[in-house]
Design an enzyme around this catalytic site. Structure first.
Site, mmCIF file in Angstrom:
data_model
loop_
_atom_site.group_PDB
_atom_site.id
_atom_site.type_symbol
_atom_site.label_atom_id
_atom_site.label_comp_id
_atom_site.label_asym_id
_atom_site.label_seq_id
_atom_site.Cartn_x
_atom_site.Cartn_y
_atom_site.Cartn_z
ATOM 1 N N LYS A 35 0.803 -1.234 0.000
ATOM 2 C CA LYS A 35 0.000 0.000 0.000
ATOM 3 C C LYS A 35 0.830 1.275 0.000
ATOM 4 O O LYS A 35 0.416 2.274 -0.561
ATOM 5 C CB LYS A 35 -0.957 -0.011 1.194
ATOM 6 C CG LYS A 35 -0.282 0.057 2.543
ATOM 7 C CD LYS A 35 -1.264 -0.249 3.661
ATOM 8 C CE LYS A 35 -0.603 -0.026 5.013
ATOM 9 N NZ LYS A 35 -1.334 -0.685 6.099
ATOM 10 N N ARG A 128 -7.430 -0.494 17.287
ATOM 11 C CA ARG A 128 -7.884 -0.255 15.930
ATOM 12 C C ARG A 128 -8.831 -1.412 15.634
ATOM 13 O O ARG A 128 -9.809 -1.564 16.345
ATOM 14 C CB ARG A 128 -6.719 -0.104 14.955
ATOM 15 C CG ARG A 128 -7.118 0.710 13.712
ATOM 16 C CD ARG A 128 -5.972 0.945 12.739
ATOM 17 N NE ARG A 128 -5.641 -0.247 11.965
ATOM 18 C CZ ARG A 128 -4.697 -0.283 11.025
ATOM 19 N NH1 ARG A 128 -3.986 0.796 10.753
ATOM 20 N NH2 ARG A 128 -4.446 -1.394 10.364
HETATM 21 C C1 PLP Z 1 -0.395 -1.416 6.698
HETATM 22 C C2 PLP Z 1 -0.686 -2.693 7.390
HETATM 23 C C3 PLP Z 1 0.338 -3.607 7.627
HETATM 24 C C4 PLP Z 1 1.795 -3.336 7.278
HETATM 25 O O1 PLP Z 1 2.334 -2.427 8.216
HETATM 26 P P1 PLP Z 1 3.873 -1.987 8.174
HETATM 27 O O2 PLP Z 1 4.065 -1.237 9.438
HETATM 28 O O3 PLP Z 1 4.042 -1.136 6.974
HETATM 29 O O4 PLP Z 1 4.674 -3.225 8.111
HETATM 30 C C5 PLP Z 1 0.010 -4.809 8.236
HETATM 31 N N1 PLP Z 1 -1.261 -5.073 8.604
HETATM 32 C C6 PLP Z 1 -2.273 -4.218 8.399
HETATM 33 C C7 PLP Z 1 -3.642 -4.586 8.833
HETATM 34 C C8 PLP Z 1 -2.020 -2.989 7.782
HETATM 35 O O5 PLP Z 1 -3.028 -2.138 7.588
#
Ligand code: PLP
Length: 354
Positions: A35, A128
């Site tokens: 993302k 969250r």
């Molecule tokens: C963005 C996201 C990740 C990845 O997080 P990083 O800190 O970039 O490794 C993993 N799980 C969820 C649910 C996310 O939204």
């Protein structure tokens, strides 16, 4: 054309390989999270070459771009009711916490002649997404009754809203939930998804509980940084992504504005310090593309001064070599900077093949 985001594929693959290898030693598979770079397909392909098990993204629009890549795709953000049809179409597996949405996914999957995989998210304190631990068994029971979805496992997400650092204790709770579901319903679950880049320090230190078998990793791959403490990961690069912006004006000017001071372009009152005359440059990039706090000048003489929508002002007074109009200033980026520059249609993307 500037501004441009330069992306080094070899460094990206190297970072991903380093992390995949580190996790493999602990029997953990990596979901490569795309993302932050808006799922540019060429980059996602590089993560697959590096050995990630799945690709994950929070947005369906991004997963669509990855449809041709032959690994399972995971939707990271809890699905919206309005995207259920596309979730079943473009994601093989999704993270979920609402039984009403999971029921919709099941019906839609039956309609499309598919079975959609579900990870039930457990909120272990970060506040969250996720069901509370005490509700996990009853929700799991409802999921197991549905014909269009298959409960593959449980997951958690930490250090996002609540800045909670994953500890062995917290992740043991996740494994307990998984085992309780297996015991009560006589159904094996094969995935325990133990978080994001903030869980990596546990892998590095050998403290990750046995039983965690998946991590979803974005930032650590793109920036070579774990995110529980913000430490660099050895043998990785922090300059996979670099930003280049061009000087459009360069003049000796005072550092203190002249006249009666009101608000800046964003309606904020600023404090200015009179530091005498400066060699000030304006770069052709602005807040529409990147927040100034996410920029790290690669030439240490460059000092960030301020920015408006389309202009970034830097101080070049201390620079030994003479910058001139038309020259390019280069930056490393923090996470938010990679995200916003990837998103901005005004920033050219240049992918450097190895
Ligand atoms: C963005 C996201 C990740 C990845 O997080 P990083 O800190 O970039 O490794 C993993 N799980 C969820 C649910 C996310 O939204």
């Amino acid at each position: 054309m500037y501004p441009l985001l330069r992306i080094n594929l070899e460094k990206l693959r190297h970072n991903a390989q380093t992390i995949v290898e580190m996790c493999r030693k602990r029997n953990i598979k990596v979901v490569g999270v795309t993302k932050v770079f808006c799922a540019i397909p060429r980059l996602a392909e590089e993560l697959v070459k590096a050995g990630v098990d799945m690709l994950g993204d929070s947005r369906i629009k991004n997963l669509k771009k990855l449809n041709h890549i032959p690994v399972p795709k995971m939707l990271l953000r809890i699905p919206m009711e309005s995207e259920v049809e596309e979730v079943v179409k473009y994601a093989d597996i999704s993270l979920n916490s609402e039984i009403s949405t999971i029921k919709n996914l099941s019906e839609e999957a039956i309609r499309q002649g598919k079975v959609h995989d579900i990870i039930l998210m457990i909120d272990l304190g970060d506040l969250r997404e996720g069901v509370l631990k005490e509700d996990a068994l009853s929700v799991a029971e409802e999921i197991l009754e549905l014909k269009g979805v298959r409960l593959r496992g449980v997951g958690t997400n930490l250090t996002c809203y609540g800045s909670v650092i994953p500890t062995p204790d917290i992740l043991e709770e996740l494994i307990e939930v998984k085992e309780a579901i297996e015991k009560k319903f006589g159904q094996k679950l094969d995935i325990v998804s133990g978080g994001n880049s903030s869980s990596l320090y546990l892998v590095q230190n050998g403290l990750i509980p046995r039983g965690i078998n998946q991590l979803r990793i974005g930032e650590a791959i793109v920036l070579g940084r774990e995110t529980a403490f913000g430490d660099r990961i050895p043998h990785t690069y922090d300059d996979v992504f670099t930003l280049e912006a061009q000087i459009v004006e360069l003049k000796e000017k005072p550092s203190y504005p002249k006249g009666i001071l009101g608000m800046d372009a964003f309606g904020e009152r600023q404090v200015y310090v009179d530091r005498g005359t400066m060699k000030r440059a304006i770069l052709g990039i602005g807040r529409q593309d990147v927040n100034i706090n996410d920029l790290i000048p690669m030439d240490s003489c460059v000092e960030l001064i301020g920015s408006s929508s389309d202009h970034l002002i830097v101080n070049l007074t201390d620079c030994g070599h003479p910058y001139k109009v038309g020259d390019v200033v280069r930056f490393k980026l923090r996470y938010g900077g990679i995200l916003s520059c990837s998103t901005s249609e005004y920033v050219e993307k240049v992918i450097e093949e190895a």
